[in-house]
Design an enzyme around this catalytic site. Structure first.
Site, mmCIF file in Angstrom:
data_model
loop_
_atom_site.group_PDB
_atom_site.id
_atom_site.type_symbol
_atom_site.label_atom_id
_atom_site.label_comp_id
_atom_site.label_asym_id
_atom_site.label_seq_id
_atom_site.Cartn_x
_atom_site.Cartn_y
_atom_site.Cartn_z
ATOM 1 N N SER A 316 0.802 -1.214 0.000
ATOM 2 C CA SER A 316 0.000 0.000 0.000
ATOM 3 C C SER A 316 0.841 1.272 0.000
ATOM 4 O O SER A 316 1.447 1.610 -1.003
ATOM 5 C CB SER A 316 -0.950 -0.026 1.185
ATOM 6 O OG SER A 316 -1.882 1.007 1.096
ATOM 7 N N ASP A 327 9.549 5.628 -10.559
ATOM 8 C CA ASP A 327 9.111 6.260 -11.801
ATOM 9 C C ASP A 327 9.792 7.596 -12.046
ATOM 10 O O ASP A 327 9.987 7.997 -13.195
ATOM 11 C CB ASP A 327 7.596 6.465 -11.777
ATOM 12 C CG ASP A 327 6.823 5.164 -12.020
ATOM 13 O OD1 ASP A 327 7.476 4.111 -12.170
ATOM 14 O OD2 ASP A 327 5.575 5.210 -12.053
ATOM 15 N N LYS A 341 -0.958 -4.090 -3.259
ATOM 16 C CA LYS A 341 -2.249 -3.615 -2.767
ATOM 17 C C LYS A 341 -2.452 -2.193 -3.258
ATOM 18 O O LYS A 341 -1.940 -1.258 -2.685
ATOM 19 C CB LYS A 341 -2.288 -3.677 -1.251
ATOM 20 C CG LYS A 341 -3.703 -3.688 -0.681
ATOM 21 C CD LYS A 341 -4.326 -2.322 -0.640
ATOM 22 C CE LYS A 341 -5.694 -2.337 0.006
ATOM 23 N NZ LYS A 341 -6.304 -0.992 0.064
#
Length: 424
Positions: A316, A327, A341
């Site tokens: 999460s 990224d 998740k």
């Protein structure tokens, strides 16, 4: 207060396996309503209305949700408990382990969990959709569960000798939760073995950030920061740890998110901003495609080389941070595939003091990756051998030391990163 979490932490609430907290996977809190006297049937309709307006899947798992409302409102309920059981039965049709009802006691426990105070054994659990197994997401550092050696992906097959086959997540949480000082035996399936763990329940005070300055003969001063949960005070403690490291002129950072089950969404965003000066952090997409985007704000606390450690217990909020850093090419991610998740729950108080966690959206990394069920793939996959895992499980004080093989690998990667930075 806005939150993010993924399973249950058995320490106090359902994200805790001692109680049921939902602190680890995308959660948002709504203002608790004033408690009012009402008929038991009204709470059934109140839950139905919330799901009808907020649930992420507009098909409601392919069901006629209006017909379900009629079915449950045509019933008569003698008391709140019968209504609560009906609500849980109704929610079960969604086949979403993260959308769940909490009675007043469970809801109160969950609120305590997200504040960083737990009572229980200190594990986060979830129920796998495919297998219906009750699975450990991650043990919380310095709790009975972590000290006993429980690990992410352990399957709980029995609780005090009672089989968990077909058991609901709330029921498992209630069996594991109990009075501090009392014992509970968890039977774990790990690989092809079954192991009994006798755990003593305790009051657990979570310090989310642990940090130190590592003096490396080749790299100089390195800051090692271990983040164990994204609780209310995690961002403040992280800010303090980075400030201290910068004051000592460290050359780079290792951020350890292993076995971190998640926590508050805003905490993950704030901590990401401490390392990322420009760029996206996370976007959330609801059932009609509306996007809420979180960006860096130009106030990063450091731009020094960074390596992030993750594993199967990183879930999460941990995946939000590691995905954002990956990224944006801000850090090198080392370790093993994360939990996966990527759903966001909204937690709200209901009119009788009970609570509801409902999946309202999914989150995407800055590059648009949907990490639910897939997780974050490290830039450098580095598995621990069974022997190396047992060493760390047997003595958690060795985590983040040279006896920790993944930490040693992170130091190596950080050295390469620093060398490349110097050459550039």
């Amino acid at each position: 207060m806005n939150i993010t979490k993924n399973g249950l932490i058995l320490g106090a609430t359902a994200l805790t396996a001692g109680s049921v907290a939902i602190t680890g996977f995308g959660l948002h809190y709504s203002q608790t309503q004033a408690f009012v006297q009402q008929s038991p049937k009204e709470i059934v309709d109140e839950v139905w209305q919330v799901i009808n307006s907020r649930y992420v899947d507009a098909t409601f798992n392919g069901q006629d949700w209006r017909s379900i409302r009629n079915e449950y409102l045509e019933r008569e309920y003698a008391n709140e408990e019968e209504a609560y059981e009906a609500v849980r039965e109704m929610l079960k049709t969604l086949e979403d382990p993260y959308t769940r009802f909490m009675d007043p006691e469970e809801f109160k426990s969950m609120q305590i969990d997200t504040s960083g105070e737990l009572t229980g054994v200190g594990i986060q659990i979830t129920k796998e959709e495919e297998t219906n197994n009750i699975v450990v997401v991650a043990p919380i550092e310095d709790t009975p569960a972590s000290e006993a050696g429980l690990m992410a992906k352990d399957i709980i097959t029995k609780i005090d000798g009672q089989s968990t086959e077909g058991m609901e997540l709330n029921d498992a949480v209630n069996l594991i939760r109990g009075v501090p000082g009392s014992n509970v035996v968890l039977t774990i399936q790990r690989d092809n073995r079954e192991i009994d763990f006798e755990l003593t329940r305790a009051k657990i005070e979570i310090k989310p950030v642990r940090s130190r300055i590592e003096e490396d003969p080749n790299l100089g001063r390195i800051a090692y920061i271990r983040l164990v949960q994204f609780s209310n005070n995690a961002s403040a403690e992280m800010r303090e740890a980075i400030a201290q490291a910068e004051s000592q002129n460290v050359n780079g950072y290792i951020l350890d998110l292993r076995s971190n089950p998640g926590g508050l969404l805003y905490s993950s965003v704030e901590i990401s901003r401490m390392f990322i000066d420009r760029g996206g952090i996370v976007t959330t997409v609801d059932r009609v495609g509306e996007v809420d985007s979180h960006q860096a704000n130009g106030r990063a606390l450091t731009d020094k080389p960074l390596v992030v450690l993750v594993d199967g217990g990183s879930a999460s909020a941990s995946e939000i941070v590691s995905g954002a850093l990956q990224d944006n090419e801000r850090a090198t991610i080392v370790g093993t595939q994360t939990f996966g998740k990527g759903l966001v729950q909204s937690v709200r108080g209901l009119s009788d003091g009970s609570g509801l966690a409902v999946t309202i959206s999914k989150y995407l990394t800055p590059d648009g990756r949907d990490i639910n069920k897939e997780g974050i793939t490290p830039d450098i996959v580095y598995e621990l051998s069974e022997e190396q895992r047992e060493v760390l499980a047997g003595d958690r004080q060795k985590v983040g030391t040279l006896e920790d093989a993944q930490f040693k690998k992170a130091l190596e990667v950080l050295g390469n990163q620093m060398g490349n930075t110097a050459r550039n």
